[in-house]
Design an enzyme around this catalytic site. Structure first.
Site, PDB file in Angstrom:
ATOM      1  N   CYS A   8      38.164  36.742  39.711  1.00  0.00           N
ATOM      2  CA  CYS A   8      39.344  36.153  39.078  1.00  0.00           C
ATOM      3  C   CYS A   8      39.198  34.636  39.114  1.00  0.00           C
ATOM      4  CB  CYS A   8      40.638  36.639  39.734  1.00  0.00           C
ATOM      5  SG  CYS A   8      40.932  36.019  41.405  1.00  0.00           S
ATOM      6  N   THR A   9      40.289  33.915  39.087  1.00  0.00           N
ATOM      7  CA  THR A   9      40.232  32.458  39.015  1.00  0.00           C
ATOM      8  C   THR A   9      40.019  31.824  40.390  1.00  0.00           C
ATOM      9  OG1 THR A   9      41.660  32.499  37.061  1.00  0.00           O
ATOM     10  CG2 THR A   9      41.403  30.378  38.180  1.00  0.00           C
ATOM     11  N   GLY A  10      40.996  31.974  41.284  1.00  0.00           N
ATOM     12  CA  GLY A  10      40.939  31.298  42.580  1.00  0.00           C
ATOM     13  C   GLY A  10      40.574  32.179  43.752  1.00  0.00           C
ATOM     14  N   ASN A  11      40.445  33.478  43.519  1.00  0.00           N
ATOM     15  CA  ASN A  11      40.115  34.443  44.567  1.00  0.00           C
ATOM     16  C   ASN A  11      41.155  34.461  45.681  1.00  0.00           C
ATOM     17  OD1 ASN A  11      37.591  35.068  47.029  1.00  0.00           O
ATOM     18  ND2 ASN A  11      38.314  36.557  45.540  1.00  0.00           N
ATOM     19  N   THR A  12      42.423  34.286  45.289  1.00  0.00           N
ATOM     20  CA  THR A  12      43.510  34.363  46.267  1.00  0.00           C
ATOM     21  C   THR A  12      44.510  35.469  45.941  1.00  0.00           C
ATOM     22  OG1 THR A  12      44.866  32.721  45.100  1.00  0.00           O
ATOM     23  CG2 THR A  12      43.390  31.899  46.844  1.00  0.00           C
ATOM     24  N   CYS A  13      44.455  36.026  44.737  1.00  0.00           N
ATOM     25  CA  CYS A  13      45.425  37.052  44.322  1.00  0.00           C
ATOM     26  C   CYS A  13      44.738  38.290  43.763  1.00  0.00           C
ATOM     27  CB  CYS A  13      46.383  36.502  43.257  1.00  0.00           C
ATOM     28  SG  CYS A  13      47.284  35.027  43.699  1.00  0.00           S
ATOM     29  N   ARG A  14      44.375  38.230  42.482  1.00  0.00           N
ATOM     30  CA  ARG A  14      43.926  39.431  41.773  1.00  0.00           C
ATOM     31  C   ARG A  14      42.639  40.034  42.315  1.00  0.00           C
ATOM     32  NH1 ARG A  14      44.301  36.996  35.830  1.00  0.00           N
ATOM     33  NH2 ARG A  14      43.738  35.158  37.045  1.00  0.00           N
ATOM     34  N   ASP A 116      48.312  37.581  35.615  1.00  0.00           N
ATOM     35  CA  ASP A 116      48.118  36.654  36.727  1.00  0.00           C
ATOM     36  C   ASP A 116      49.454  36.404  37.414  1.00  0.00           C
ATOM     37  OD1 ASP A 116      47.343  34.732  38.538  1.00  0.00           O
ATOM     38  OD2 ASP A 116      46.600  33.315  37.035  1.00  0.00           O
TER      39      ASP A 116
END
Length: 147
Positions: A8-14, A116
């Protein structure tokens, strides 16, 4: 053992939620895969508070997660890369053109980006987790053939 990398984008959620959910689903289904996650713009951040809470509702623990930046090495080690959006897929291909990469939705046969939830409410994280879980479960037959 085949490795599946969620991106994903920041590797903190999805992507950390996807990795945790996939690991639990694969264990339940007897699929012997290792899973990992990375972000196209990740630093060394923990999982977001609401991602941790959404996974706790699934009896999964993200409290020790630290985001990982996407690297050529991580991509080369993965038998399959599943991204949350088409934009992530494009970035993967820029870094490692030979990657076996699909969006999670495309792989599941339901081509759509994973929403997101970053900065959103806990309900948005629950909705995102449910979407990811449904897409992973829709991919099980295809994943079974990957072994």
């Amino acid at each position: 053992m085949c490795k599946i990398l969620f991106v994903c984008t920041g590797n903190t959620c999805r992507s950390p939620m996807a990795a945790a959910l996939a690991e639990a689903i694969f264990s339940r289904e007897g699929l012997n895969f290792s899973v990992g996650s990375a972000g196209v713009y990740a630093g060394a951040s923990p999982a977001s508070k609401n991602a941790i809470l959404a996974m706790q509702a699934e009896q999964l623990d993200l409290t020790s997660h630290k985001s990982q930046p996407l690297s050529e090495e991580a991509l080369a080690a993965a038998a399959l890369v599943l991204t949350m959006t088409h934009a992530h897929l494009v970035r993967v291909k820029e870094i490692y053109p030979q990657a076996n990469v699909f969006t999670l939705g495309e792989y599941a046969g339901l081509p759509s980006d994973v929403c997101d939830p970053f900065g959103g409410s806990l309900d948005e994280y629950f909705d995102c987790a449910a979407q990811i879980k449904a897409l992973i479960e829709a991919s099980l037959e295809k994943l079974g053939a990957l072994k």
